[in-house]
Motif scaffolding. Structure first.
Motif, PDB file in Angstrom:
ATOM      1  N   UNK A  97      11.976  -8.026  -1.345  1.00 12.99           N
ATOM      2  CA  UNK A  97      10.964  -7.120  -1.883  1.00 12.99           C
ATOM      3  C   UNK A  97       9.614  -7.814  -1.874  1.00 12.99           C
ATOM      4  N   UNK A  98       8.560  -7.017  -1.927  1.00 16.75           N
ATOM      5  CA  UNK A  98       7.199  -7.542  -1.948  1.00 16.75           C
ATOM      6  C   UNK A  98       6.621  -7.357  -3.346  1.00 16.75           C
ATOM      7  N   UNK A 210      -5.648  -2.423  -9.583  1.00 18.25           N
ATOM      8  CA  UNK A 210      -4.945  -1.281 -10.170  1.00 18.25           C
ATOM      9  C   UNK A 210      -5.344   0.013  -9.488  1.00 18.25           C
ATOM     10  N   UNK A 211      -6.625   0.145  -9.155  1.00 14.07           N
ATOM     11  CA  UNK A 211      -7.068   1.346  -8.455  1.00 14.07           C
ATOM     12  C   UNK A 211      -6.451   1.432  -7.060  1.00 14.07           C
ATOM     13  N   UNK A 212      -6.334   0.301  -6.395  1.00 14.27           N
ATOM     14  CA  UNK A 212      -5.752   0.280  -5.054  1.00 14.27           C
ATOM     15  C   UNK A 212      -4.268   0.645  -5.089  1.00 14.27           C
ATOM     16  N   UNK A 213      -3.545   0.122  -6.100  1.00 10.82           N
ATOM     17  CA  UNK A 213      -2.108   0.379  -6.192  1.00 10.82           C
ATOM     18  C   UNK A 213      -1.790   1.689  -6.894  1.00 10.82           C
ATOM     19  N   UNK A 214      -2.777   2.258  -7.588  1.00  9.02           N
ATOM     20  CA  UNK A 214      -2.543   3.492  -8.317  1.00  9.02           C
ATOM     21  C   UNK A 214      -1.712   3.298  -9.568  1.00  9.02           C
ATOM     22  N   UNK A 215      -1.957   2.201 -10.288  1.00  7.24           N
ATOM     23  CA  UNK A 215      -1.211   1.911 -11.514  1.00  7.24           C
ATOM     24  C   UNK A 215      -2.173   1.726 -12.664  1.00  7.24           C
ATOM     25  N   UNK A 255       5.635  -1.108  -1.800  1.00  4.56           N
ATOM     26  CA  UNK A 255       6.046  -0.765  -0.433  1.00  4.56           C
ATOM     27  C   UNK A 255       5.505  -1.772   0.585  1.00  4.56           C
ATOM     28  N   UNK A 256       6.231  -1.887   1.679  1.00  8.08           N
ATOM     29  CA  UNK A 256       5.847  -2.861   2.705  1.00  8.08           C
ATOM     30  C   UNK A 256       4.462  -2.546   3.276  1.00  8.08           C
ATOM     31  N   UNK A 257       4.162  -1.271   3.479  1.00  2.37           N
ATOM     32  CA  UNK A 257       2.860  -0.893   4.025  1.00  2.37           C
ATOM     33  C   UNK A 257       1.736  -1.278   3.060  1.00  2.37           C
ATOM     34  N   UNK A 258       1.960  -1.040   1.774  1.00  7.72           N
ATOM     35  CA  UNK A 258       0.961  -1.411   0.775  1.00  7.72           C
ATOM     36  C   UNK A 258       0.746  -2.917   0.757  1.00  7.72           C
ATOM     37  N   UNK A 259       1.832  -3.676   0.838  1.00  6.67           N
ATOM     38  CA  UNK A 259       1.715  -5.133   0.854  1.00  6.67           C
ATOM     39  C   UNK A 259       0.928  -5.613   2.074  1.00  6.67           C
ATOM     40  N   UNK A 260       1.155  -4.964   3.233  1.00  8.44           N
ATOM     41  CA  UNK A 260       0.436  -5.351   4.445  1.00  8.44           C
ATOM     42  C   UNK A 260      -1.058  -5.050   4.307  1.00  8.44           C
TER      43      UNK A 260
END
Length: 821
Positions: A97-98, A210-215, A255-260
């Motif tokens: 996991x990322x 937080x804004x980027x991850x939506x949390x 998610x992998x795309x978010x981590x990339x």
């Protein structure tokens, strides 16, 4: 007229006083100048020689030390291996996991500020030490009063004393004088006074993340700040350096795309990095849970023991000797998940692989560290097991369904008679191996009766009548009986009230050993056990030990117990343990009474004291509570003492070996304890002609697991085998039939299979009527391939009625697959 002295006139001018303007005598002046020049030359020579030594002779060494001060070590985790069953099913694997983590020294400016403060807090900087005291008062009124003490926690006790002493001085407290050589430090020091400015960088970065991850950013702020506070409070400098460089996980499983995308935009989030996390995942959940085992953090006693041995290291910027430790042997990292039970523990070294190391260097001109040296991690090796997935699942389902839908507690083992490979190992109740991730699920497991104990190897129980296989074989080999020996069973041995046989009435004719096994006649085996140990011998116990009872089998699982084969020595040890236990409890009683008496004296003194005040009333109440607590402890202790006295009384009365003990051993009771694995191995030895293989779970390793062999006589072996066949396939056998809904006898499911077996029932609670039910055997009859043992604890049924149908369901899967479509 007298002549004048020319020398005197030249030295003394008119007026009679010497000329003070003249130079001193040259010899004295020259001597002082020479001494001064020599001292200056020596000092200069020492400086030059020291410079030459540092720059030329030891230049490489100091260069390396300087580089190490800005270098740090990152441990590279190795992908663990998987655990695979015999048919290729994956029982344990690793999920990648990322996670989004924060590198606090780059994110939180307080770390850099504290580093500067600690550096300037050396003993020769007393003015700043006093300034730091005033700084604490200034910050105490800010938004975060706790920050005022952060720097003080990083100082040595000597520095703290100097702070207190400097506070009494009237030295100049001007920060501009202290930091006149380094304005950047002055700016950072002033920044430390303004908490809001100090935390601005961290606040902006976490808000953007937080804004980027939506949390929600609040938990991220809290996580980073709480971790920083814990690190600031560390007093050990080595641990402080290690923990501050350990990234803190803020968000798990992105998610992998978010981590990339986050990795590509790393410059926008200083101090934030992506980490790959490897956690153990068990696709089958509860499947073979006691065999597979689980991984978890080291327990406090284990951690303390490994740390004392120098085998615990911290992640982060450790001293570079950790490299040597990793080369010399296995080391464990703090908070590292390791095998805690089962295969995960037995094969930890194979599954875990070998961690790698990356040595990085962080420069002021570079945004991210540069890797200078790396030792690649070695991936863990997959472990292939002998477990048969289909049979294992059926066996687990059989215990889960139980009687009338009520789950049963017990164990089941199936072995390959020609290799010792374990095909099935079930211990019920079980547990979901993934439940350790969820604290609520873990708490629910505690409601089950000992779910983590592997009953197949770690819970020795009375074998009951399955032990009669050993008695029959040993008695035939020792000529205590023969295949022609016939004994009449009247329902009891000598006295109707003692050594009874509940299975038979007095009208039955005498029968031999095979039929005695078939009918499970107690009277026959009372007699056989007594004859084996006739004249005070211990041949029965010797045969039990030769057959592998009373010692572990050596299976490649942790926590195996060997059981008990009772004899006179065992009784004496039991008596000594009972005496020791009672003496220990008596000592505790004496100590507790002394404390109670002392508290009562204090209570009396306080009650008699005058005048009565609020403080004295409060003390009286405290002492009263203490007396109540002592009284409760004493009552519990008295109950334990009473129980220990009963055990000692019984041990003293039963401290001699009698014929009655031999008779009870003959039917598998009287203190003998075995595990299902030991019974299954003995059944395998009956099937293969006396070969005792070491049970094992590791498949295809090329080893010969034959431990020893007993050359049983063909006639004795044939008589025992014949009796086991009759148990299942003769109408008089204890596993041949069952009762239908109307109470009629019908053939059992086991009798439809080509197996030989022996049932057993050992009383465990006569008052409640609870038994330990057993069945053990082998099959196919003509050419044995597998041996099995099934046991159920705390049941009101018997071996044939409870364990027989369960064994039939497990073995049916094997025989149906063997016969093919």
């Amino acid at each position: 007229m007298a002549e004048s002295d020319p020398t005197s006139s030249s030295k003394t001018p008119a007026g009679g006083e010497p000329d003070s303007t003249r130079r001193p005598g040259f010899p004295g002046f020259q001597r002082r100048v020479l001494v001064l020049l020599v001292l200056v030359g020596l000092a200069f020579g020492c400086m030059v020689s020291r410079l030459v030594w540092m720059q030329v002779v030891s230049g490489d060494e100091y260069t390396e030390k300087a580089r190490q001060q800005r270098r740090y070590i990152k441990i590279l985790d190795a992908p663990p291996g998987s655990i695979v069953t015999s048919d290729g099913s994956v029982a344990a694997t690793t999920e990648g996991t990322f996670n989004v983590a924060a590198f606090l020294p780059d994110l939180d400016a307080r770390f850099a500020a504290i580093d500067i403060l600690v550096w300037y807090a050396r003993p020769n900087r007393r003015t700043l030490l006093k300034r730091m005291l005033e700084l604490g008062d200034a910050v105490a009124t800010s938004a975060d009063p706790g920050t005022a003490r952060l720097f003080a926690l990083r100082l040595t006790p000597k520095c703290v004393k100097l702070i207190r002493k400097a506070a009494e001085d009237d030295s100049d407290l001007s920060a501009s004088i202290i930091f006149r050589k380094n304005p950047a430090d002055r700016e950072l020091f002033d920044l430390y006074l303004d908490y809001d400015r100090l935390m601005a960088k961290s606040f902006r970065t976490i808000e953007a993340l937080a804004a980027f991850l939506g949390v929600d950013p609040a938990p991220l702020h809290r996580k980073a700040d709480d971790t920083a506070r814990k690190i600031f409070r560390l007093t050990n400098s080595f641990e402080y350096r290690a923990r501050r460089e350990t990234p803190v996980t803020l968000v798990k499983s992105v998610p992998e795309r978010t981590a990339f995308e986050l990795g590509v935009r790393a410059a926008e989030f200083p101090g934030i990095e992506i980490q790959t996390d490897q956690r153990r995942y068990y696709p089958g959940g509860q499947f073979a849970c006691h065999v597979i085992g689980y991984a978890g953090v080291l327990s406090p006693p284990e951690f303390k023991k490994l740390k004392a041995g120098g085998r615990i290291v911290w992640r982060g910027p450790k001293r570079f000797s950790v490299l040597d430790a990793m080369r010399e042997g296995s080391v464990f990292f703090a908070n590292e998940a390791v095998g805690r039970s089962g295969i995960e523990r037995s094969f930890e070294g194979i599954l875990a692989g070998m961690k790698g190391v990356a040595i990085s260097e962080r420069l002021a001109t570079q945004a991210s560290p540069v890797v200078h040296e790396m030792i690649a991690p070695v991936e863990g090796v997959d472990v292939h097991l002998t477990i048969d997935s289909e049979m294992q699942r059926i066996a687990e389902q059989v215990f889960a369904e139980g009687e009338g839908g009520e789950p049963l507690a017990g164990a089941a083992v199936v072995l390959n008679v020609n290799t010792g490979a374990v095909l099935v190992m079930v211990s019920a109740p079980g547990f979901d191996l993934n439940s350790f991730r969820n604290p609520r699920e873990y708490e629910k497991l505690k409601e089950k009766p000992s779910p983590f104990m592997n009953r197949a190897i770690s819970a020795p129980v009375p074998p009951g009548s399955v032990f009669k296989i050993l008695i029959a074989l040993g008695a035939l080999e020792e000529n205590a009986i023969s295949d022609r020996t016939h004994i009449r069973c009247r329902g009891y041995l000598h006295n109707p009230d003692a050594f009874r046989c509940r299975n038979h009435a007095a009208w039955l004719p005498p029968f031999g050993v095979s039929e005695a096994l078939c009918r499970s006649c107690n009277v026959f085996f009372y007699t056989a056990g007594e004859r084996m140990n006739a004249g005070g011998g211990v041949r029965l116990q010797e045969w039990a030990r030769m057959s592998g009872f009373g010692r572990p089998t050596g299976i490649d699982l942790p926590g195996e117990k060997g059981g008990t084969v009772p004899d006179l020595g065992w009784k004496k040890k039991r008596l000594e343990r009972a005496k020791s236990r009672l003496a220990e409890l008596r000592a505790k009683e004496k100590k507790l009474k002394r404390r109670f008496r002392k508290a009562h004296e204090e209570y009396t003194r306080l009650c008699n004291a005058e005048p009565e005040t609020k403080e004295s009333v409060s003390q009286i109440r405290k002492v009263e509570n203490k007396l109540r607590e002592f009284d409760r402890e004493l009552q519990k202790l008295y109950a334990r003492i009473e129980s220990a006295e009963k055990r000692l009384d019984w041990a003293q009365k039963d401290s001699f070996w009698t014929k009655g003990n031999d008779r009870l051993l003959g039917i598998g009771q009287g203190g003998v304890l075995v595990t299902p694995l030991q019974i299954a191995r003995f059944a395998a030895a009956i099937a293969n002609g006396g070969k005792f293989y070491r049970p094992h779970l590791l498949a295809a390793d090329g080893r010969n697991y034959l431990d020893w062999r007993i050359d049983f006589s063909p006639s004795a072996l044939a008589a025992v085998r014949r009796g086991m066949v009759m148990v299942v396939h003769d109408s008089r056998g204890t596993a041949h039939h069952r009762r239908d809904e109307n109470g009629n006898r019908i053939p059992s499911a086991l009798s439809m299979l080509p197996v030989a077996a022996k049932t057993g029932t050992a009383e465990t609670n006569r008052v409640k009527g609870l038994n330990q039910a057993w069945i053990a055997g082998y099959g196919p009859i003509g050419n044995p391939e597998i041996a099995f043992a099934v046991t159920v604890e705390n049941t009101k049924g018997h071996g044939g009625s409870v364990c027989g149908p369960m064994a039939a369901q497990i073995l049916a899967a094997y025989f149906s697959r063997r016969e093919g479509p």
